[in-house]
Write an enzyme that holds these catalytic residues in place. Structure first.
Site, PDB file in Angstrom:
ATOM      1  N   ARG A  36      20.242 -19.643 -75.921  1.00  0.00           N
ATOM      2  CA  ARG A  36      21.547 -20.273 -76.131  1.00  0.00           C
ATOM      3  C   ARG A  36      21.903 -21.091 -74.898  1.00  0.00           C
ATOM      4  O   ARG A  36      21.816 -20.583 -73.780  1.00  0.00           O
ATOM      5  CB  ARG A  36      22.565 -19.154 -76.364  1.00  0.00           C
ATOM      6  CG  ARG A  36      23.891 -19.619 -76.842  1.00  0.00           C
ATOM      7  CD  ARG A  36      24.675 -18.458 -77.427  1.00  0.00           C
ATOM      8  NE  ARG A  36      24.250 -18.138 -78.789  1.00  0.00           N
ATOM      9  CZ  ARG A  36      25.049 -17.626 -79.721  1.00  0.00           C
ATOM     10  NH1 ARG A  36      26.298 -17.352 -79.443  1.00  0.00           N
ATOM     11  NH2 ARG A  36      24.595 -17.369 -80.934  1.00  0.00           N
ATOM     12  N   LYS A  72      17.650 -11.925 -75.841  1.00  0.00           N
ATOM     13  CA  LYS A  72      18.376 -13.194 -75.925  1.00  0.00           C
ATOM     14  C   LYS A  72      18.370 -13.854 -74.556  1.00  0.00           C
ATOM     15  O   LYS A  72      18.367 -13.175 -73.529  1.00  0.00           O
ATOM     16  CB  LYS A  72      19.838 -12.959 -76.345  1.00  0.00           C
ATOM     17  CG  LYS A  72      20.469 -14.135 -77.062  1.00  0.00           C
ATOM     18  CD  LYS A  72      20.093 -14.139 -78.536  1.00  0.00           C
ATOM     19  CE  LYS A  72      20.783 -15.221 -79.328  1.00  0.00           C
ATOM     20  NZ  LYS A  72      20.524 -15.044 -80.774  1.00  0.00           N
ATOM     21  N   GLY A 194      31.547 -24.252 -89.791  1.00  0.00           N
ATOM     22  CA  GLY A 194      30.516 -24.698 -88.843  1.00  0.00           C
ATOM     23  C   GLY A 194      29.396 -25.423 -89.561  1.00  0.00           C
ATOM     24  O   GLY A 194      28.771 -24.872 -90.463  1.00  0.00           O
ATOM     25  N   GLY A 196      26.599 -27.079 -88.082  1.00  0.00           N
ATOM     26  CA  GLY A 196      25.477 -27.397 -87.196  1.00  0.00           C
ATOM     27  C   GLY A 196      24.184 -27.437 -87.986  1.00  0.00           C
ATOM     28  O   GLY A 196      24.196 -27.676 -89.201  1.00  0.00           O
ATOM     29  N   VAL A 198      22.211 -25.111 -89.059  1.00  0.00           N
ATOM     30  CA  VAL A 198      22.115 -24.153 -90.162  1.00  0.00           C
ATOM     31  C   VAL A 198      23.250 -24.365 -91.169  1.00  0.00           C
ATOM     32  O   VAL A 198      23.007 -24.486 -92.374  1.00  0.00           O
ATOM     33  CB  VAL A 198      22.104 -22.701 -89.637  1.00  0.00           C
ATOM     34  CG1 VAL A 198      22.052 -21.719 -90.801  1.00  0.00           C
ATOM     35  CG2 VAL A 198      20.914 -22.473 -88.697  1.00  0.00           C
ATOM     36  N   ALA A 267      26.096 -16.867 -88.782  1.00  0.00           N
ATOM     37  CA  ALA A 267      26.525 -16.733 -87.388  1.00  0.00           C
ATOM     38  C   ALA A 267      26.226 -15.314 -86.901  1.00  0.00           C
ATOM     39  O   ALA A 267      26.360 -14.355 -87.672  1.00  0.00           O
ATOM     40  CB  ALA A 267      28.020 -17.023 -87.266  1.00  0.00           C
TER      41      ALA A 267
HETATM   42  N1  PHE Z   1      18.460 -18.115 -83.284  1.00  0.00           N
HETATM   43  C1  PHE Z   1      17.466 -17.271 -83.859  1.00  0.00           C
HETATM   44  C2  PHE Z   1      18.152 -15.980 -84.281  1.00  0.00           C
HETATM   45  O1  PHE Z   1      19.255 -15.665 -83.863  1.00  0.00           O
HETATM   46  C3  PHE Z   1      16.414 -17.018 -82.824  1.00  0.00           C
HETATM   47  C4  PHE Z   1      14.986 -17.269 -83.172  1.00  0.00           C
HETATM   48  C5  PHE Z   1      14.579 -18.103 -84.191  1.00  0.00           C
HETATM   49  C6  PHE Z   1      14.029 -16.594 -82.451  1.00  0.00           C
HETATM   50  C7  PHE Z   1      13.255 -18.251 -84.485  1.00  0.00           C
HETATM   51  C8  PHE Z   1      12.702 -16.737 -82.725  1.00  0.00           C
HETATM   52  C9  PHE Z   1      12.314 -17.579 -83.738  1.00  0.00           C
HETATM   53  O2  PHE Z   1      17.620 -15.221 -85.064  1.00  0.00           O
END
Ligand code: PHE
Length: 351
Positions: A36, A72, A194, A196, A198, A267
């Protein structure tokens, strides 16, 4: 007990920015979770986000049956979002020329992503990252210049957001079947909070339904959908609310204002705290836990890159989110408990 296995907080040697990598658990396998890149009031706020989000990834992997734990990465941008000049000059090259150049957003971004890659490389496979709020496949390629432990590079599985959106829509079908007696989404209304990567893809997949949408970025308007402010979108009078931006939108203050019958969105960490699930339950609003709904990206990316799944097989694995959610909602109804609580228990047994 300190719940996280390992947390790295450091000033990025190339960017000067706070770089945080939280590894919550590797008990099911190497930790995974996105990177992030976002403004925070200070690095401590970034750290608490990383701690909460990495723990949620552990549940997400366990509920999806993946051989992974949660982690993360957070790159803390200053509150105004501006890139500042790197704290140190590059070790190599002409320092005087570098110093004469104005701060460059692209160079600073690359420096921050290289710092992320270096930090992950030092974890030697305990954690791999992927895209998240503020990052995409091109950024993963830059991280990949420093470490192999990164998913979704353009020349690998690529953009994971279509898979996350498809998984969310599979979850919406299961949710609507449970709540309204039919999985037919064209008969339902949705408020998408949202737009974005996704959220925008979900709006496209739901184009036959009645839509209310919102985003801070006005240029993301969707043809045929009613545009509202984020506040109005949250309490829109629709069948299903689809939180698709940042977490924490469901709180003791917002739950009483909701007018939807059910909630499912991609989200992460939509509930500000665990107890809020009980408030939704008491209002008769069916809340599909985001740890189940949002797993499409990780199911797809790890399937393609680690388990040799073909794109068609990986897409079928993503569709199975609907079955997982359907089972969870039926179990919760049978036990008279909020689905989020049942999901937490299931994740704890599996993690
Ligand atoms: N943003 C994705 C999630 O929260 C993170 C991710 C995607 C990690 C693809 C690895 C591969 O799940």
């Amino acid at each position: 007990m300190f719940p996280h296995e390992r947390v790295v907080v450091r000033r990025g040697p190339e960017s000067g920015l706070p770089i945080i990598v939280a590894v919550h658990s590797t008990s099911r396998g190497p930790a995974i979770g996105g990177c992030r890149l976002k403004s925070y009031p200070d690095w401590r706020a970034g750290l608490s986000d990383a701690l909460r989000l990495s723990a949620a990834m552990t549940d997400k992997c366990a509920l999806a049956g993946l051989p992974h734990g949660g982690g993360k990465t957070v790159v803390v941008l200053p509150p105004d979002g501006a890139w500042s000049r790197p704290a140190a000059q590059p070790l190599h090259g002409d320092a005087s020329r570098a110093a004469a150049q104005p701060p460059d957003g692209d160079a600073s971004r690359a420096a921050a992503l290289h710092d992320v890659g270096t930090t992950i490389a030092e974890l030697a496979g305990a954690y791999a990252t992927g895209p998240d709020v503020g990052t995409g496949p091109d950024d993963m390629a830059v991280i990949g210049e420093r470490t192999e432990h990164v998913f979704c590079r353009p020349d690998r599985s690529g953009d994971s957001s279509p898979a996350t959106a498809a998984g969310t829509v599979a979850a919406l079908r299961a949710l609507c079947e449970h709540r309204f007696g039919s999985p037919d989404l064209s008969r339902r209304s949705f408020a998408i909070l949202g737009l974005g990567r996704v959220g925008g893809a979900i709006a496209g997949l739901l184009r036959d339904s009645r839509l209310v949408v919102s985003d801070l970025d006005e240029s993301r308007r969707v043809p045929g959908a009613a545009w509202t402010s984020p506040e109005e979108c949250l309490r829109a009078d629709v069948d299903v609310l689809v939180p698709a931006a940042l977490g924490g939108v469901l709180t003791a203050a917002t739950v009483p204002t909701l007018r939807c019958a059910a909630i499912a969105g991609p989200a992460n960490n939509q509930l500000d705290r665990d107890d809020t699930a009980a408030l939704l339950y008491d209002r008769g609003i069916v809340f599909a836990p985001d740890a189940v709904v949002s797993a499409g990206g990780i199911i797809y990316a790890t399937g393609i890159e680690l388990r040799g799944r073909t794109p068609a097989e990986a897409r079928a694995d993503v569709e199975a989110i609907g079955d997982t959610l359907g089972r969870l909602l039926r179990a919760a109804a049978a036990q008279g408990l909020p689905p989020a609580e049942v999901a937490r228990r299931m994740a704890a047994t599996a993690a």
